[in-house]
Motif scaffolding. Sequence first.
Motif, PDB file in Angstrom:
ATOM      1  N   ASN A 154      -4.014  -0.891   2.217  1.00  0.00           N
ATOM      2  CA  ASN A 154      -4.206  -2.319   1.744  1.00  0.00           C
ATOM      3  C   ASN A 154      -4.806  -1.615   1.014  1.00  0.00           C
ATOM      4  N   SER A 179      -5.542   1.456  -1.125  1.00  0.00           N
ATOM      5  CA  SER A 179      -4.983   1.752  -2.271  1.00  0.00           C
ATOM      6  C   SER A 179      -4.263   1.015  -2.798  1.00  0.00           C
ATOM      7  N   ASN A 180      -3.308  -0.020  -2.745  1.00  0.00           N
ATOM      8  CA  ASN A 180      -2.798  -1.470  -2.883  1.00  0.00           C
ATOM      9  C   ASN A 180      -3.752  -2.284  -3.760  1.00  0.00           C
ATOM     10  N   ARG A 181      -4.643  -2.461  -3.640  1.00  0.00           N
ATOM     11  CA  ARG A 181      -6.126  -3.637  -4.742  1.00  0.00           C
ATOM     12  C   ARG A 181      -6.999  -2.713  -5.108  1.00  0.00           C
ATOM     13  N   TYR A 225      -4.472  -2.426  -8.254  1.00  0.00           N
ATOM     14  CA  TYR A 225      -3.870  -4.162  -8.317  1.00  0.00           C
ATOM     15  C   TYR A 225      -5.295  -3.747 -10.162  1.00  0.00           C
ATOM     16  N   PRO A 231      -1.065  -7.887  -4.497  1.00  0.00           N
ATOM     17  CA  PRO A 231      -0.830  -7.730  -3.838  1.00  0.00           C
ATOM     18  C   PRO A 231      -1.090  -8.335  -2.271  1.00  0.00           C
TER      19      PRO A 231
END
Length: 399
Positions: free
Chosen positions: A51, A53-55, A58, A90
Amino acid sequence: MQRKIRAAGALCAALALAVAAACTDDAGGDGSGPEGAGEVFEEDRLVDMVNESNRLLYDLENAENRIIQNCLEREGFTVHDQMWFTTYEPEEQEALYEAGDWGGWLPDADEAARFGLGTWSTTAEGQADEDLDAYYEHEGIVVDSAAEGDVSAGVDRLDNSEFEALSDQEKFDWAVAFYGEATAIEEQGHLVGEEAPSTDDADAGDLDLEGDFDYVQPEPGGCQREMIDALYDDLQLIEDPEGGEYRSANWSWRPVNPVDDFAKWDEFEIRYEEQLADVRTALVECLDEHGRTGWEFDDEGMLPLSDYFYELYEGTADVHDHPDLPDDAPTDYEGKKEFEIAFAVDLAECGEATGYGDIAEQAWADSRNDYYLSIETSVYAWQEEVRTTLTTAQEVIEG
């Protein structure tokens, strides 16, 4: 409540991975665990890592877009193609995997009896089927009434009307300012009568590889290049490793998230496939016993059902990687749908009898857990690199 991944002994039995510390009760608490792992292998920790990494990605995309947009506006371009500047936050993941991530092509008994495999819904006759709405509701499919025939998962529509109202020349000029003349001609040259150069024997420039290329991406220019030069120092032309006989090379500048190391993931995919060898044999043998003969798993780890039923409904298929249809296969829509449902019921029964779904899902869960454990340290290093880039981006934006 934290959810631990499977006990270490089960991990070893399931995949026989080369994570020696996972085969002890303390799972590496003595410091012998895989590099970067904590005292206990907790899925929650790995999910938090994903999570984060996704943030970060983004935030990085938004920062890049802001720099490019500021550059464009300094050059007098105030209306933008929102396709380039729209990012979607995300969705927070709650687990490393979801039910069905292993493929999900195997129906349960109730689903099979009601809807078969759902192939009928993709046909012209199926669009008028009285079961269509129920099937869409079951699958969570949303039909956009604003665009006839537009079936989606409810993705918000992008308002790009202001940019679309520009003249073709204005759109082309914007593209030149965005990513340089060479790419603008390749992507938008048709707007002003410009033809992209032929890709035959494309020049790979300084890319030190033998042979000719079918396609080489133009070097980034314009405001995109300004952003790249401000944030990154590793712009390089890289050959697509998945290109096969078709050779292409594209420009890369962001640090690559270790999660996207597909070569490493292939190692775990092979182990996953090995775990399913016996149950796949059992499933095919079960189908044989139901009179569904000749089935084999394809390279994607699935039965080639789509092509089989496409041929049933359409009379032909582009790829014939499946058993021949029976000589007495029905020719009318209702008969074809009944044939599909009967097949799906047999498939569901074989899935239940062999335990295929449970075995595949557990093997997939184990492979995901172990894959993320193997790259944990490198992912944290990548995150720190992105945070440093975000700090630089903020300085560029503030001028």
